[in-house]
Design a protein around this motif. Sequence first.
Motif, short mmCIF file in Angstrom:
data_model
loop_
_atom_site.label_atom_id
_atom_site.label_comp_id
_atom_site.label_asym_id
_atom_site.label_seq_id
_atom_site.Cartn_x
_atom_site.Cartn_y
_atom_site.Cartn_z
N PHE A 145 32.44 12.05 63.43
CA PHE A 145 31.62 12.40 62.27
C PHE A 145 30.43 11.46 62.15
N HIS A 146 29.42 11.92 61.43
CA HIS A 146 28.33 11.04 61.01
C HIS A 146 28.83 10.37 59.74
N LEU A 187 39.43 12.90 53.54
CA LEU A 187 38.64 14.07 53.95
C LEU A 187 38.30 14.02 55.43
N LEU A 188 37.96 12.84 55.92
CA LEU A 188 37.64 12.70 57.34
C LEU A 188 38.88 12.98 58.19
N ARG A 189 40.02 12.44 57.79
CA ARG A 189 41.25 12.67 58.55
C ARG A 189 41.59 14.15 58.57
N LYS A 190 41.51 14.79 57.41
CA LYS A 190 41.83 16.22 57.34
C LYS A 190 40.80 17.05 58.10
N GLY A 191 39.57 16.56 58.17
CA GLY A 191 38.54 17.25 58.96
C GLY A 191 38.89 17.31 60.44
N LEU A 192 39.73 16.38 60.88
CA LEU A 192 40.20 16.38 62.26
C LEU A 192 41.57 17.04 62.39
N ASP A 193 42.08 17.56 61.28
CA ASP A 193 43.39 18.21 61.23
C ASP A 193 44.50 17.27 61.72
#
Length: 119
Positions: free
Chosen positions: A62-63, A14-20
């Motif tokens: 991210f936090h 999810l974090l990786r995808k949040g950064l596209d």
Amino acid sequence: MKLNLHDLGERLQLLRKGLDLSQKDLAATLETHQNQISRLENGIGGTLELLVQLLNFYSDHFHISFIFSDEFEVIKRSEPLSHMSTFNSIAIERLKILQTDVNGQITDIIGIMEKEGSF
């Protein structure tokens, strides 16, 4: 809920995808192999060194203080948490996602209605 490797992997994804970012792009940034990123994200395993490297990388964007908690949320570092309560940060991020989803659905509905009106 007890956190396991699969859950942690999903959170990292999810974090990786949040950064596209693709796994390949992330691996290049961290100077590692894509399959190592994949193994961590799929809960198969990986090195503690790579996990720490990922957490350090994601902490710039991210936090991540809740990554090992039941209350995990993807919260971008647009504003420090000290200036805004955690719950407000989570609500704002969720509303931004909802706004994008709703705007897309409204556009689809308008398109369908316009198409039906052209009969």
